[in-house]
Design a protein around this motif. Structure first.
Motif, PDB file in Angstrom:
ATOM      1  N   LYS A 215       0.913  22.682  -6.879  1.00  0.00           N
ATOM      2  CA  LYS A 215      -0.545  22.780  -6.984  1.00  0.00           C
ATOM      3  C   LYS A 215      -1.112  21.916  -8.102  1.00  0.00           C
ATOM      4  O   LYS A 215      -2.300  21.624  -8.098  1.00  0.00           O
ATOM      5  N   LYS A 216      -0.280  21.492  -9.034  1.00  0.00           N
ATOM      6  CA  LYS A 216      -0.743  20.704 -10.170  1.00  0.00           C
ATOM      7  C   LYS A 216      -0.950  19.231  -9.818  1.00  0.00           C
ATOM      8  O   LYS A 216      -1.530  18.496 -10.600  1.00  0.00           O
ATOM      9  N   PHE A 217      -0.451  18.809  -8.666  1.00  0.00           N
ATOM     10  CA  PHE A 217      -0.498  17.396  -8.312  1.00  0.00           C
ATOM     11  C   PHE A 217      -1.503  17.140  -7.196  1.00  0.00           C
ATOM     12  O   PHE A 217      -1.779  18.001  -6.370  1.00  0.00           O
ATOM     13  N   VAL A 218      -2.024  15.912  -7.196  1.00  0.00           N
ATOM     14  CA  VAL A 218      -2.966  15.488  -6.164  1.00  0.00           C
ATOM     15  C   VAL A 218      -2.238  14.645  -5.119  1.00  0.00           C
ATOM     16  O   VAL A 218      -2.523  14.733  -3.927  1.00  0.00           O
ATOM     17  N   GLU A 219      -1.276  13.833  -5.569  1.00  0.00           N
ATOM     18  CA  GLU A 219      -0.565  12.932  -4.668  1.00  0.00           C
ATOM     19  C   GLU A 219       0.359  13.719  -3.743  1.00  0.00           C
ATOM     20  O   GLU A 219       1.061  14.624  -4.172  1.00  0.00           O
ATOM     21  N   GLY A 220       0.374  13.330  -2.482  1.00  0.00           N
ATOM     22  CA  GLY A 220       1.221  13.993  -1.502  1.00  0.00           C
ATOM     23  C   GLY A 220       2.693  13.865  -1.812  1.00  0.00           C
ATOM     24  O   GLY A 220       3.473  14.796  -1.589  1.00  0.00           O
ATOM     25  N   GLU A 221       3.090  12.715  -2.364  1.00  0.00           N
ATOM     26  CA  GLU A 221       4.509  12.491  -2.659  1.00  0.00           C
ATOM     27  C   GLU A 221       5.023  13.510  -3.687  1.00  0.00           C
ATOM     28  O   GLU A 221       6.095  14.087  -3.515  1.00  0.00           O
ATOM     29  N   LYS A 222       4.266  13.748  -4.725  1.00  0.00           N
ATOM     30  CA  LYS A 222       4.688  14.695  -5.757  1.00  0.00           C
ATOM     31  C   LYS A 222       4.662  16.133  -5.241  1.00  0.00           C
ATOM     32  O   LYS A 222       5.503  16.945  -5.603  1.00  0.00           O
ATOM     33  N   LYS A 223       3.683  16.433  -4.394  1.00  0.00           N
ATOM     34  CA  LYS A 223       3.619  17.775  -3.803  1.00  0.00           C
ATOM     35  C   LYS A 223       4.854  18.023  -2.938  1.00  0.00           C
ATOM     36  O   LYS A 223       5.515  19.043  -3.060  1.00  0.00           O
TER      37      LYS A 223
ATOM     38  N   VAL B 194      12.384  21.323   5.574  1.00  0.00           N
ATOM     39  CA  VAL B 194      12.470  20.142   6.444  1.00  0.00           C
ATOM     40  C   VAL B 194      11.134  19.404   6.459  1.00  0.00           C
ATOM     41  O   VAL B 194      11.087  18.164   6.377  1.00  0.00           O
ATOM     42  N   ASN B 195      10.032  20.134   6.539  1.00  0.00           N
ATOM     43  CA  ASN B 195       8.708  19.519   6.539  1.00  0.00           C
ATOM     44  C   ASN B 195       8.461  18.762   5.233  1.00  0.00           C
ATOM     45  O   ASN B 195       7.919  17.651   5.258  1.00  0.00           O
ATOM     46  N   SER B 196       8.844  19.341   4.105  1.00  0.00           N
ATOM     47  CA  SER B 196       8.602  18.667   2.830  1.00  0.00           C
ATOM     48  C   SER B 196       9.496  17.430   2.671  1.00  0.00           C
ATOM     49  O   SER B 196       9.050  16.422   2.131  1.00  0.00           O
ATOM     50  N   ILE B 197      10.718  17.509   3.167  1.00  0.00           N
ATOM     51  CA  ILE B 197      11.610  16.345   3.080  1.00  0.00           C
ATOM     52  C   ILE B 197      11.114  15.223   3.986  1.00  0.00           C
ATOM     53  O   ILE B 197      11.077  14.062   3.571  1.00  0.00           O
ATOM     54  N   THR B 198      10.704  15.558   5.203  1.00  0.00           N
ATOM     55  CA  THR B 198      10.183  14.522   6.097  1.00  0.00           C
ATOM     56  C   THR B 198       8.861  13.962   5.579  1.00  0.00           C
ATOM     57  O   THR B 198       8.588  12.777   5.750  1.00  0.00           O
ATOM     58  N   GLY B 199       8.042  14.789   4.949  1.00  0.00           N
ATOM     59  CA  GLY B 199       6.803  14.298   4.354  1.00  0.00           C
ATOM     60  C   GLY B 199       7.071  13.371   3.192  1.00  0.00           C
ATOM     61  O   GLY B 199       6.371  12.372   2.997  1.00  0.00           O
ATOM     62  N   LEU B 200       8.097  13.676   2.412  1.00  0.00           N
ATOM     63  CA  LEU B 200       8.468  12.840   1.273  1.00  0.00           C
ATOM     64  C   LEU B 200       9.040  11.508   1.750  1.00  0.00           C
ATOM     65  O   LEU B 200       8.654  10.446   1.251  1.00  0.00           O
ATOM     66  N   ILE B 201       9.927  11.559   2.723  1.00  0.00           N
ATOM     67  CA  ILE B 201      10.551  10.339   3.236  1.00  0.00           C
ATOM     68  C   ILE B 201       9.535   9.471   3.975  1.00  0.00           C
ATOM     69  O   ILE B 201       9.529   8.253   3.844  1.00  0.00           O
ATOM     70  N   GLY B 202       8.658  10.115   4.743  1.00  0.00           N
ATOM     71  CA  GLY B 202       7.683   9.376   5.535  1.00  0.00           C
ATOM     72  C   GLY B 202       6.418   8.992   4.803  1.00  0.00           C
ATOM     73  O   GLY B 202       5.509   8.418   5.395  1.00  0.00           O
ATOM     74  N   ASN B 203       6.332   9.295   3.507  1.00  0.00           N
ATOM     75  CA  ASN B 203       5.129   9.004   2.706  1.00  0.00           C
ATOM     76  C   ASN B 203       3.851   9.503   3.368  1.00  0.00           C
ATOM     77  O   ASN B 203       2.835   8.823   3.388  1.00  0.00           O
ATOM     78  N   ARG B 204       3.929  10.719   3.902  1.00  0.00           N
ATOM     79  CA  ARG B 204       2.753  11.319   4.543  1.00  0.00           C
ATOM     80  C   ARG B 204       1.774  11.828   3.500  1.00  0.00           C
ATOM     81  O   ARG B 204       2.139  12.130   2.369  1.00  0.00           O
ATOM     82  N   ILE B 205       0.556  11.967   3.919  1.00  0.00           N
ATOM     83  CA  ILE B 205      -0.458  12.619   3.101  1.00  0.00           C
ATOM     84  C   ILE B 205      -0.261  14.115   3.251  1.00  0.00           C
ATOM     85  O   ILE B 205      -0.017  14.610   4.356  1.00  0.00           O
ATOM     86  N   PHE B 206      -0.355  14.845   2.148  1.00  0.00           N
ATOM     87  CA  PHE B 206      -0.179  16.295   2.172  1.00  0.00           C
ATOM     88  C   PHE B 206      -1.362  16.915   2.900  1.00  0.00           C
ATOM     89  O   PHE B 206      -2.498  16.892   2.412  1.00  0.00           O
ATOM     90  N   ASN B 207      -1.100  17.456   4.073  1.00  0.00           N
ATOM     91  CA  ASN B 207      -2.140  18.038   4.918  1.00  0.00           C
ATOM     92  C   ASN B 207      -2.389  19.481   4.493  1.00  0.00           C
ATOM     93  O   ASN B 207      -1.472  20.291   4.479  1.00  0.00           O
ATOM     94  N   MET B 208      -3.633  19.780   4.184  1.00  0.00           N
ATOM     95  CA  MET B 208      -3.952  21.124   3.709  1.00  0.00           C
ATOM     96  C   MET B 208      -3.818  22.169   4.819  1.00  0.00           C
ATOM     97  O   MET B 208      -3.651  23.341   4.525  1.00  0.00           O
TER      98      MET B 208
END
Length: 145
Positions: A112-120, A25-39
């Motif tokens: 881990k191979k990606f920098v962009e939050g969307e791809k992560k 759910v967190n990854s789907i909402t992050g993808l839909i909301g264009n959030r920055i991937f928070n470490m």
């Protein structure tokens, strides 16, 4: 010993599924909301889901070898002599859940191979969702409730 491992496998399943569902759910909402991937939040939630699923797999593999409905059932009745319920526990549940954990591990490794939050988020959403669906498809529901 068998009863303790079975109880651990059963109760840990609730925790692992809940955390895996939260990660999906967190990854789907992050993808839909264009959030920055928070470490802190996103990485740790996904990692915690991965770790719990791997621990659940290890406990399940131990249970497979000590349980009368695991390897012992296959040795006693053969693959053709198992009922559908026995086949679910001895063959389908372990095999499909190994595939599910493999999918989750691939999602973790690929993100881990990606920098962009969307791809992560996209990799975690896809592969963790596949893993979650596979796990849910092979749970022996009649023994859960």
């Amino acid at each position: 010993m068998y009863e303790t491992i079975q109880m651990l496998h059963s109760y840990l399943a609730y925790v692992a599924l809940a955390v895996l569902l939260l990660a999906v759910v967190n990854s789907i909402t992050g993808l839909i909301g264009n959030r920055i991937f928070n470490m802190n939040k996103d990485l740790r939630l996904s990692l915690f889901a991965l770790i719990l699923c791997h621990i659940q797999l290890l406990v399940g593999l131990i249970l497979f070898f000590v349980s009368p409905s695991g390897l012992n059932a296959i040795q006693e009745f053969g693959m053709g002599g198992l009922t559908s319920a026995a086949r679910l526990l001895a063959v389908e549940h372990p095999f499909v859940n190994i595939l599910a954990i493999t999918s989750i591990t691939i999602g973790w490794s690929r993100h881990k191979k990606f920098v962009e939050g969307e791809k992560k988020f996209k990799n975690i959403a896809i592969f963790y969702s596949i893993g979650l669906l596979l796990i849910l498809s092979r749970i022996p529901w009649n023994q859960w409730f």
